[in-house]
Design an enzyme around this catalytic site. Sequence first.
Site, PDB file in Angstrom:
ATOM      1  N   ARG A  12      -4.969 -13.646   6.060  1.00 18.70           N
ATOM      2  CA  ARG A  12      -5.813 -12.878   5.144  1.00 18.70           C
ATOM      3  C   ARG A  12      -7.136 -12.475   5.795  1.00 18.70           C
ATOM      4  O   ARG A  12      -7.883 -11.658   5.253  1.00 18.70           O
ATOM      5  CB  ARG A  12      -6.100 -13.671   3.871  1.00 18.70           C
ATOM      6  CG  ARG A  12      -6.955 -14.909   4.051  1.00 18.70           C
ATOM      7  CD  ARG A  12      -7.351 -15.495   2.707  1.00 18.70           C
ATOM      8  NE  ARG A  12      -7.914 -16.836   2.828  1.00 18.70           N
ATOM      9  CZ  ARG A  12      -9.165 -17.107   3.156  1.00 18.70           C
ATOM     10  NH1 ARG A  12     -10.005 -16.105   3.399  1.00 18.70           N
ATOM     11  NH2 ARG A  12      -9.596 -18.350   3.249  1.00 18.70           N
ATOM     12  N   TYR A  65     -12.505   9.487  -9.598  1.00 20.50           N
ATOM     13  CA  TYR A  65     -11.406   8.654 -10.082  1.00 20.50           C
ATOM     14  C   TYR A  65     -11.956   7.666 -11.096  1.00 20.50           C
ATOM     15  O   TYR A  65     -12.860   6.877 -10.795  1.00 20.50           O
ATOM     16  CB  TYR A  65     -10.744   7.943  -8.912  1.00 20.50           C
ATOM     17  CG  TYR A  65      -9.599   7.050  -9.294  1.00 20.50           C
ATOM     18  CD1 TYR A  65      -8.573   7.512 -10.110  1.00 20.50           C
ATOM     19  CD2 TYR A  65      -9.530   5.741  -8.831  1.00 20.50           C
ATOM     20  CE1 TYR A  65      -7.509   6.692 -10.458  1.00 20.50           C
ATOM     21  CE2 TYR A  65      -8.477   4.919  -9.172  1.00 20.50           C
ATOM     22  CZ  TYR A  65      -7.475   5.395  -9.990  1.00 20.50           C
ATOM     23  OH  TYR A  65      -6.430   4.574 -10.338  1.00 20.50           O
ATOM     24  N   ASP A 141     -15.959   9.055  -0.188  1.00 22.23           N
ATOM     25  CA  ASP A 141     -14.512   8.899  -0.276  1.00 22.23           C
ATOM     26  C   ASP A 141     -13.865  10.172   0.264  1.00 22.23           C
ATOM     27  O   ASP A 141     -14.046  11.255  -0.290  1.00 22.23           O
ATOM     28  CB  ASP A 141     -14.105   8.663  -1.738  1.00 22.23           C
ATOM     29  CG  ASP A 141     -12.636   8.288  -1.884  1.00 22.23           C
ATOM     30  OD1 ASP A 141     -11.810   8.844  -1.148  1.00 22.23           O
ATOM     31  OD2 ASP A 141     -12.322   7.459  -2.764  1.00 22.23           O
ATOM     32  N   LYS A 166      -2.460   7.307   0.020  1.00 19.85           N
ATOM     33  CA  LYS A 166      -2.273   8.744  -0.118  1.00 19.85           C
ATOM     34  C   LYS A 166      -1.887   9.379   1.220  1.00 19.85           C
ATOM     35  O   LYS A 166      -0.879   9.038   1.790  1.00 19.85           O
ATOM     36  CB  LYS A 166      -3.540   9.362  -0.710  1.00 19.85           C
ATOM     37  CG  LYS A 166      -4.073   8.623  -1.952  1.00 19.85           C
ATOM     38  CD  LYS A 166      -3.068   8.526  -3.079  1.00 19.85           C
ATOM     39  CE  LYS A 166      -3.687   8.080  -4.396  1.00 19.85           C
ATOM     40  NZ  LYS A 166      -4.330   6.769  -4.389  1.00 19.85           N
TER      41      LYS A 166
END
Length: 352
Positions: A12, A65, A141, A166
């Site tokens: 992680r 968003y 972004d 995306k």
Amino acid sequence: MSDRGKVIKYAREETPTVRALERVIASLEGYEDALVFSSGMASISTIMLRVLEPGCRLIVPLEMYSTTLQLLESLSRKMGFDVIKVWPSADAVIDALEDDGGVTRTVVFLEVMSNPTLKVIDLERVSRVVRDRGDTTLVVDNTFTTPILLRPKDYGASATIHSLTKYLAGHNDVVGGAVAASSTVIQDLWEWRRMLGTAMQPFEAYLTIRGIKTLRVRFIKQCESARAVAEYLLDHPKVEDVMYPGLPSNPYHSIANKIFRTRLYGAVISFVPQCGRDSIIRFLKELKVITPSPSLGGPESLISIASASAAKYIPPDVREELGIKDTLLRLSVGLEDVNDLMEDLGRALAKI
């Protein structure tokens, strides 16, 4: 021991495949380094925890968003900073920057193109004001535009965010996010990611590296097809409005030409058919090539009702102000034959 001087104990924290992807992202965006995360929202939440602090101001557009807006409002209540929402334009952002009320620490967080109506913000103008203020951090972004159209670092962004889900991964089979920034920012952000446990898994990193290999050819094809579809919808008698900065009649066309690196304008189109909400559902059911789904950026063309997906958490009165009607559809153009896409849209529009 990693090349960042970190002692790695758990996957992680970092893995070789994740690290390889981070070097690719940093190179694409022109920064010294990058980190990748388990989702786009994980990348946003992690960088925001790093740059925001009690008493600061966060300037964001009214339209982005909506889960991002929801997150930022929740963080503001817990951390004690002000969220200032402005119209998605350079003028509004600059006015908010200059009207600081004596607050010295400011973060500006923008999408290059607003989601879902594709208003393009003039980053060049915003960057000049940010550069003159030593107390302002600009985070951008770049998911909709990708490094093919624009690199926010060229406009003074301290960090650039991607939803790797995306265009960069590009196959609708990966969930991931990224932050590209200076090595100093990334060193600190690495610790935040370690503590939060938001690192991307190795297999998803491998799939994203695979996807990036075809990013340029995929995205150029999708942008070219999107422009053709937008022109088709603009002339269709059953379409009320088309929002796409590649159309010369679009109010953001000149800004896009100014800041984009090439005469491409993205592969997302928003449009409003001339019908009510019930007919919109019928229209979606009639589509055979295009799939109703809230994501974007993959090889399959996907379409969604904006008010039920990307703009779901924007209040209805604000949606109305922004031009996000209940019948506004957001279309992510994929890699299908463009004539098949236009035929599919035409056949479905004929049924409403």
